[in-house]
Design a protein around this motif. Sequence first.
Motif, short mmCIF file in Angstrom:
data_model
loop_
_atom_site.label_atom_id
_atom_site.label_comp_id
_atom_site.label_asym_id
_atom_site.label_seq_id
_atom_site.Cartn_x
_atom_site.Cartn_y
_atom_site.Cartn_z
N SER A 1 8.76 -15.20 -6.68
CA SER A 1 8.02 -14.33 -7.60
C SER A 1 8.50 -12.90 -7.46
O SER A 1 9.12 -12.54 -6.45
N GLU A 2 8.22 -12.08 -8.45
CA GLU A 2 8.66 -10.68 -8.41
C GLU A 2 8.06 -9.95 -7.22
O GLU A 2 8.72 -9.13 -6.57
N ALA A 3 6.79 -10.23 -6.91
CA ALA A 3 6.14 -9.57 -5.79
C ALA A 3 6.79 -9.97 -4.46
O ALA A 3 7.00 -9.12 -3.58
N ASP A 4 7.15 -11.25 -4.32
CA ASP A 4 7.76 -11.71 -3.07
C ASP A 4 9.18 -11.18 -2.89
O ASP A 4 9.62 -10.98 -1.75
N ILE A 5 9.90 -10.95 -4.01
CA ILE A 5 11.24 -10.37 -3.91
C ILE A 5 11.18 -9.00 -3.25
O ILE A 5 12.05 -8.62 -2.44
N ALA A 6 10.16 -8.21 -3.61
CA ALA A 6 10.00 -6.89 -3.00
C ALA A 6 9.49 -7.00 -1.56
O ALA A 6 9.96 -6.30 -0.66
N LYS A 7 8.56 -7.92 -1.33
CA LYS A 7 7.96 -8.06 -0.01
C LYS A 7 8.97 -8.52 1.03
O LYS A 7 8.97 -8.02 2.17
N VAL A 8 9.85 -9.47 0.67
CA VAL A 8 10.79 -10.00 1.64
C VAL A 8 11.84 -8.97 2.04
O VAL A 8 12.48 -9.11 3.09
N GLN A 9 11.98 -7.91 1.22
CA GLN A 9 12.91 -6.84 1.57
C GLN A 9 12.21 -5.66 2.24
O GLN A 9 12.87 -4.67 2.59
N GLY A 10 10.90 -5.77 2.38
CA GLY A 10 10.15 -4.70 3.03
C GLY A 10 10.00 -3.45 2.18
O GLY A 10 9.86 -2.34 2.71
N VAL A 11 10.05 -3.60 0.83
CA VAL A 11 9.92 -2.46 -0.08
C VAL A 11 8.44 -2.33 -0.46
O VAL A 11 7.89 -3.20 -1.17
N GLY A 12 7.81 -1.26 -0.02
CA GLY A 12 6.38 -1.10 -0.22
C GLY A 12 5.99 -0.76 -1.65
O GLY A 12 4.85 -0.99 -2.06
N SER A 13 6.94 -0.22 -2.44
CA SER A 13 6.61 0.20 -3.82
C SER A 13 6.54 -0.97 -4.78
O SER A 13 6.26 -0.79 -5.96
#
Length: 873
Positions: free
Chosen positions: A205-217
């Motif tokens: 999911s789009e949210a998990d793509i950011a989360k797995v990279q540690g991007v808080g925004s």
Amino acid sequence: MWSVTIQLMKRNLTMLIPAAIAILVGSMFVSCTFLFSNTLDYSLRKQVSANFGDANYGVTQTDSSDDSASDMTTVADYHLDWIRKMAGVEGARTDVSTRLEISANAGDSGSDHSSSIAIAAARPTSIMPLKLSSGTWPKASGQIAIADSVAKQLKLSVGSTVNASTSAQNSWYGTSGSISDMKVVGITNDDAGAFTYYRGACVMSEADIAKVQGVGSGFDGLYASELFLKIAPVASASEAQTIASVKDMLPQGFTMQSRQRLEDQQIKQMGGGQFNIITTFVLVFGILAMFVAGLVIGNTFQVMVAQRRRTLALLRTIGARKGQLYRSVILEAIVLGTVGSVLGVACALALMAVLGVAGTTLGGLSFALIPSWQVFVIPVVFALLATIVASLSSARMATKVTPLEALQPMENVETKRSGKLRVIFASLMLLAGIALCVLSIRGTYVQTHTTDSHDISQEGYVLVAIMGAILCFISMLMTSRLWIPAMLKAVGAVISHIGASSTLASANIQKNRRRVAATGSALLIGVTLVSCLGIGAASAKQTMATVLDSHYSVDIQAVGQSLDSSALRKVAKVQGVGQAEMVQSATATIASGKYRGDSIDIYGVDAHTVAKVMHGTVDPQDLEGGRLVLSQSSSSEDSGLEKEGKLEIAGAESNVTSLPVTAGAYHGLDSTHALYGIVSKTTFDSLKLSGVSDQIWLKSDGSASTADLVSNVSAALGSYASVNVVGSIAERATWEKMVNATLMILVALLAVAVIIALIGVTNTLSLSVIERQRESATLRAIGMTKSQLRRSLAIEAILISLSSGISGIVAGTAFGWLGSYVVFSAFGTVSLPFDWKMACMIILVALIAALLSSIIPARRAIKVSPVAALAEA
């Protein structure tokens, strides 16, 4: 004359069929060339736009904008949410992705982790560049669809749970993250080849793509360089209105273009003109096939005109003019060429259609039936030119027929002119060719053994050698009417003592020297080129193997961060591995001297066992004494290092260590820097270097081929992340694979000309049987059996095929040696092998083909009874 021509063709239909088959094969090859070119273009378009899925528009950076603009553009800059809500936009997806490490509990067999790449899920799913093998797409956080390669490696299925993480080293943002206990909801398949390098891709999911990279925004803060859209007109907005609305929302420096236009741009940037080069290159072999077919057609028309002497004389008697007879033969050639070429084009279309329906692929190339005007027009034009040119001599012969000549036997009217002008011209051409070949050999020798400047470059000598070989070969073809019959006569004189069949075969070959020479020349062309390529390939592999062995001291280096003692045990059991040793490596910085600040690769080895895996000599006492043993290439790179006797190495935390330096008797290693050396493991640990990685050095025991050894080692280490297999054997395997692939393609192309030449052998025997019908009947009447007559034709075919085959092998070997010496001398000592396996294969194929080509003529010869044949004659 139209009706007369058609009637004459019907009477000689059996004579025309082999010529028509030759034209069919040649036309089919030319047509397939253009169909292949169209398929290549189609496949490349699929590859360059594989990321699109079903999207028909793309947003990319403009050529005039700053190159770094796309690197800093985030998802938020595209206003993705607004674009998705626009009328006429069915779906939109950015190219956001991340490197991913997926781990799972190891089963009884299988790995516990795997590397892949992940992209974000999108709606509708048709714009995804992947397909689902099973399951569903992720619809919420905590769900993941994994690549089929990952599922296979980790033995996962829908319903399994995995852990996903991205390291800071693999992240665009310098951050890391992880998600535990993700549920596998689907298995993806990369049919389009968008992620071939990663063996497929995972979807989150789009949210998990950011989360797995540690991007808080969140997802909006991720970088994105492209946007893919699926646009379709609706009642409230036309396609043009939708495009205009989307363009208004795009960030500065980006533009929106159709998929077709973006494909054209990508192909142009990748060198789209190369397709024309490939097509032209392949067409050269098509022209060669047509030339060989022309020899077959020329033989056919010469015999037909000779057989029709009485008919042509009668036509002249009742008022037919010379021009009408001339045009009748040309018309016959046009009909033959048209029918044969049209059938050839039809066969090419059918072949490509079958390959497309079957889903056949070749090296990522997907076959598909994509016709164009070139597919239909050019093969027909080539065929008509070949048949018309081949029939001109026979057409002129038809105009010279007189009633008196028509009453004479054919053997008495054949010309006895020796062709002195042809012999003189061919001899001069041969002398010029030999002179050019000698010049290229001498020039290459001087160029590679002296340091003097030269007026001609190596490429120039290659061209000189090619021109010399061409002149020599053309002179062979021009004088083939002399030396091919002479060779056959000499061989026939030997075998004629074996029996009646051999005596008859030897005598028959000498009756029509011109036709036998033309048939032999056709086969000679194909065999010479195949032999030349085979010898060149064998020389290339042996020469480069010697060169690579002289540059590397380790057969195979397996390089990777995750290698451990278990990996060492696995590769030690691989067939072909004689010895295996674990080695540590790191890149250090030179702290003083002329090369201060430069990098040097240092390897930590066991002083007593490293010699088992290296070609060369490393003194254990030097290693135990704390010395840095440089390779021959590294020590020669900077002779001042040896003169100073020591080298200061900067380690972690400003730690500087002074090492004594000595030169080792080993060649080199696959290293990332020009300077490198070996130390003992104790010395390596004392340097306190950062970025230490593990390597496994392997030595081959010679029991496995280079390709098998590299493949087996790679397979044994397949469960370890980011492992590269390098070294002399790895390089040699890559080189041999490339040479073998090129050779296979070229031989396959030449096979068309060889097949047509073998058709020509059948045609020659068939024409000979027709001409000698009365003679064969007489022999049958006086006691020759059917089996003896059949054997005579088989021996005749064998003599023609083997003599041309052996001559082609000799000529091809000479040309192959010449080319290999001139091309590969710059690399080192050139190997000039003789490929006995290839030579025996050619002889065997020629023998089998000769026997097969004699079957139809032999059946025709023994089918007619002696009484009937004598009555008709």
